[in-house]
Design an enzyme around this catalytic site. Structure first.
Site, PDB file in Angstrom:
ATOM      1  N   THR A  74      -2.504  -6.394   9.236  1.00 38.45           N
ATOM      2  CA  THR A  74      -3.326  -7.005  10.284  1.00 38.45           C
ATOM      3  C   THR A  74      -2.556  -8.153  10.920  1.00 38.45           C
ATOM      4  O   THR A  74      -2.483  -8.265  12.148  1.00 38.45           O
ATOM      5  CB  THR A  74      -4.670  -7.489   9.701  1.00 38.45           C
ATOM      6  OG1 THR A  74      -5.427  -6.344   9.312  1.00 38.45           O
ATOM      7  CG2 THR A  74      -5.465  -8.274  10.726  1.00 38.45           C
ATOM      8  N   ASN A 153      -5.451   6.372  10.246  1.00 39.10           N
ATOM      9  CA  ASN A 153      -6.024   6.063   8.929  1.00 39.10           C
ATOM     10  C   ASN A 153      -7.259   6.893   8.590  1.00 39.10           C
ATOM     11  O   ASN A 153      -7.585   7.052   7.422  1.00 39.10           O
ATOM     12  CB  ASN A 153      -6.368   4.575   8.856  1.00 39.10           C
ATOM     13  CG  ASN A 153      -7.203   4.121  10.023  1.00 39.10           C
ATOM     14  OD1 ASN A 153      -6.827   4.318  11.183  1.00 39.10           O
ATOM     15  ND2 ASN A 153      -8.339   3.540   9.750  1.00 39.10           N
ATOM     16  N   GLN A 181      -0.208   3.482   7.181  1.00 39.41           N
ATOM     17  CA  GLN A 181      -0.600   4.677   6.427  1.00 39.41           C
ATOM     18  C   GLN A 181       0.564   5.632   6.210  1.00 39.41           C
ATOM     19  O   GLN A 181       0.477   6.538   5.391  1.00 39.41           O
ATOM     20  CB  GLN A 181      -1.726   5.421   7.161  1.00 39.41           C
ATOM     21  CG  GLN A 181      -3.015   4.638   7.298  1.00 39.41           C
ATOM     22  CD  GLN A 181      -3.783   4.522   5.994  1.00 39.41           C
ATOM     23  OE1 GLN A 181      -3.540   5.253   5.030  1.00 39.41           O
ATOM     24  NE2 GLN A 181      -4.722   3.589   5.940  1.00 39.41           N
ATOM     25  N   SER A 201       2.047  -2.631   5.208  1.00 35.29           N
ATOM     26  CA  SER A 201       1.221  -3.367   4.271  1.00 35.29           C
ATOM     27  C   SER A 201       1.559  -2.888   2.863  1.00 35.29           C
ATOM     28  O   SER A 201       1.604  -1.687   2.618  1.00 35.29           O
ATOM     29  CB  SER A 201      -0.246  -3.074   4.586  1.00 35.29           C
ATOM     30  OG  SER A 201      -1.049  -4.107   4.111  1.00 35.29           O
ATOM     31  N   ALA A 202       1.785  -3.830   1.940  1.00 38.79           N
ATOM     32  CA  ALA A 202       2.225  -3.432   0.592  1.00 38.79           C
ATOM     33  C   ALA A 202       1.138  -2.660  -0.161  1.00 38.79           C
ATOM     34  O   ALA A 202       1.427  -1.710  -0.882  1.00 38.79           O
ATOM     35  CB  ALA A 202       2.630  -4.668  -0.207  1.00 38.79           C
ATOM     36  N   THR A 242       4.922 -20.859   3.443  1.00 43.04           N
ATOM     37  CA  THR A 242       5.691 -20.590   2.228  1.00 43.04           C
ATOM     38  C   THR A 242       5.597 -19.121   1.862  1.00 43.04           C
ATOM     39  O   THR A 242       4.500 -18.545   1.870  1.00 43.04           O
ATOM     40  CB  THR A 242       5.158 -21.458   1.073  1.00 43.04           C
ATOM     41  OG1 THR A 242       5.371 -22.821   1.423  1.00 43.04           O
ATOM     42  CG2 THR A 242       5.863 -21.144  -0.241  1.00 43.04           C
ATOM     43  N   CYS A 328     -21.083   4.168   8.847  1.00 44.20           N
ATOM     44  CA  CYS A 328     -22.481   4.025   8.439  1.00 44.20           C
ATOM     45  C   CYS A 328     -22.645   3.120   7.237  1.00 44.20           C
ATOM     46  O   CYS A 328     -23.650   2.466   7.079  1.00 44.20           O
ATOM     47  CB  CYS A 328     -23.062   5.383   8.065  1.00 44.20           C
ATOM     48  SG  CYS A 328     -23.974   6.118   9.397  1.00 44.20           S
TER      49      CYS A 328
END
Lengths: 404, 136
Positions: A74, A153, A181, A201-202, A242, A328
């Site tokens: 993100t 995704n 993905q 993303s890890a 950091t 939903c």
């Protein structure tokens, strides 16, 4: 077999035990700040970060200096999109993306739109593909960025990265891809695929949560960004803060495993996924497979079960951890915007389940999932007025419903 | 989403699933909702000569709360007089099943289904009376 059976690897993955082992010393033994240049604690941390950077770069065919650490995809998407938009505004104010992107791309785009940028939202066809001719036509000399995901995704459709990249290069616009993905599932090569920015993303690749990266091309062309996080000037000033050394070490190890084991892991995943899909479709012939049957992720199946509502189905198969293609389960009660973009009727969009398999999925788990889904769909159909009407020969599309 | 025990119970062991003969003059059928909204309820009542509901059946396409709301409704309908059935309010269903705000529409749908079934039965009754009057 332990239940619930986890079949939601596209939401997140467990850390591979090898990743955890690599990370452990960095919590309390080698805990230094990678930015501390004056002592061994810092040097050790920096060396570990550099090694991880190298591992991630190798997964992408990139140079280690092109990897910027972030807190996840993100943040990487936000930095890529907003960072490029602010830097290249003098050149143009036009960006292009598609309706089926993740919210972490759509929302930064909307943010820019509100600030006066122009965004083209490409439509997709029934399988989730953009029309490359439409993309080519949309690119103007004011276009500064095209952002299209590597793999969707929800439905797993793969965009043809090399073709999109070549087109962007030829037209002189930057190409960003959210490959969250896709990592470890399909080959990624920023050179061959002409990718200028790429988000990872890890935790989607058996690493820890809270760490990710953005690949930023250094040559041909050199991509520049306006930092979205200001401070100590870490990551060459593009992302202050950091470094999460422990997480980064984990991501590096996760990337190494993905790269070295992809060739054996992917066929295994594909075989399990196909087994799941074929066995369900054989017993429930009117189930509908969403997405592209060919160009798609090997571990994901998105199926709609007509006449049965998705949320109740997920509730019924509580021994399975799966997700509804529809949102939903959140508070919105809206069917999935991705499935709706494919032109799926609301009814099918309301009836879908995403199964995503992973490194630790077994054949026994797949067979159990098939049995539970088939059983529950049949039970809910017996309870469904729509199923009854269809059995009586009623054409549901001609019924006058009381829309509320 | 966490469901209440009562919702789970009705979802797992729904009461009175099934269909009554919709052409029977003593049966009232209500179908409410729409597939594109994610829920459709069919609720049927069979009314005896004394104006009491002798049987009630439902079929529901929808989430667990929608299934539970209609299942509960059939329980309440059985043995009730048509007039008292018409007084059932969605808020009673919300309370009984502890439905969260996002699921209140399920209870509204159940109330609408009850009303639609009663209306259908009343229409059949008056048609029958009209028919009987014309024949006399």
């Amino acid at each position: 077999m332990k239940t619930p059976v986890y079949l939601d690897y596209s939401a997140t993955t467990p850390c591979d035990p090898r990743v955890v082992q690599r990370m452990l010393p960095f919590f309390s033994e080698t805990f230094g700040n990678a930015a501390s240049r004056s002592h061994a604690f810092g040097w050790t941390a920096e060396a570990a970060v550099d090694e991880a950077r190298d591992q991630v770069a190798q997964l992408l065919g990139a140079h280690p200096k092109e990897i910027l650490w972030t807190s996840g995809s993100t943040e990487a998407n936000n930095l890529a999109i907003k960072g490029v938009a602010e830097m290249y505004r003098p050149k143009g104010n036009h960006l292009i993306t598609a309706a089926t992107e993740h919210k972490a791309v759509l929302d930064p785009m909307k943010h820019l739109e509100a600030q006066g940028f122009e965004v083209t939202w490409l439509r997709v066809d029934g399988r989730g593909h953009v029309d490359l001719a439409e993309l080519a036509a949309a690119i103007t000399d004011r276009t500064i960025l095209v952002s299209l995901m590597a793999a969707n995704n929800e439905i797993g459709t793969l965009h043809p990265l090399a073709e999109i990249g070549a087109l962007c290069k030829q037209k002189g616009t930057l190409f960003h891809t959210d490959a969250t993905q896709a990592a470890g599932k399909i080959p990624l090569d920023v050179e061959a695929q002409h990718i200028d920015l790429l988000s990872l993303s890890a935790h989607k690749m058996y690493g820890p949560k809270g760490v990710g990266c953005l690949y930023v091309r250094r040559k041909n062309p050199r991509v520049r960004l306006v930092a979205q996080m200001d401070g100590g000037g870490h990551e060459r000033g593009m992302r202050s803060g950091t470094l999460n050394v422990t997480g980064i070490v984990g991501m590096g190890e996760a990337a190494r495993i993905c790269r070295t084991e992809m060739a054996t892991e992917v066929p295994k995943l594909r075989a399990l996924r196909d087994r799941l899909e074929q066995r369900i479709l054989a017993q429930l012939p009117d189930a509908v497979r969403n997405g592209d049957p060919d160009a798609r992720l090997p571990h994901l199946a998105n199926l709609s079960f007509p006449y049965v509502e998705g949320e109740s189905l997920i509730m019924g198969v509580k021994e399975l951890a799966v997700s509804s293609g529809s949102a939903c389960t959140s508070a919105s009660l809206e069917p999935s915007y991705v499935l709706k973009s494919l032109g799926l009727g609301d009814e099918l969009a309301h009836s879908s389940i995403r199964f995503s398999l992973g490194r630790f999925t077994t054949e026994a788990e797949v067979d159990f999932a098939v049995d539970r889904v088939v059983q529950e769909v049949k039970r809910l159909r017996e309870m469904s007025p729509l199923w009854e009407m269809v059995q009586e020969g009623v054409d549901l599309s001609k019924v006058k419903w009381t829309v509320h | 989403m966490a469901y209440s025990d009562k919702v789970l119970d009705h979802y797992q062991n729904p009461r009175n699933v099934g269909s009554l003969d919709k052409d029977d003059p003593n049966v009232g059928t209500g179908v409410v909702g729409a597939p594109e909204c994610g829920d459709v309820m069919k609720l049927q009542i069979k009314v005896g000569d004394d104006g009491k509901i002798v049987d009630a059946k439902f079929k529901t396409y929808g989430c667990g709360s929608a299934i539970a709301s209609s299942s509960l409704a059939t329980e309440w309908l059985k043995g009730a007089s048509v007039d008292s059935a018409a007084q059932i309010k969605n808020t009673q269903i919300v309370e009984e099943l502890s439905l969260p705000p996002v699921k209140i529409h399920c209870s509204v749908l159940a109330e609408d289904a009850i009303k639609a079934a009663i209306e259908d039965w009343r229409r059949k009754q008056s048609a029958r009376e009209d028919g009987a009057g014309a024949g006399a």
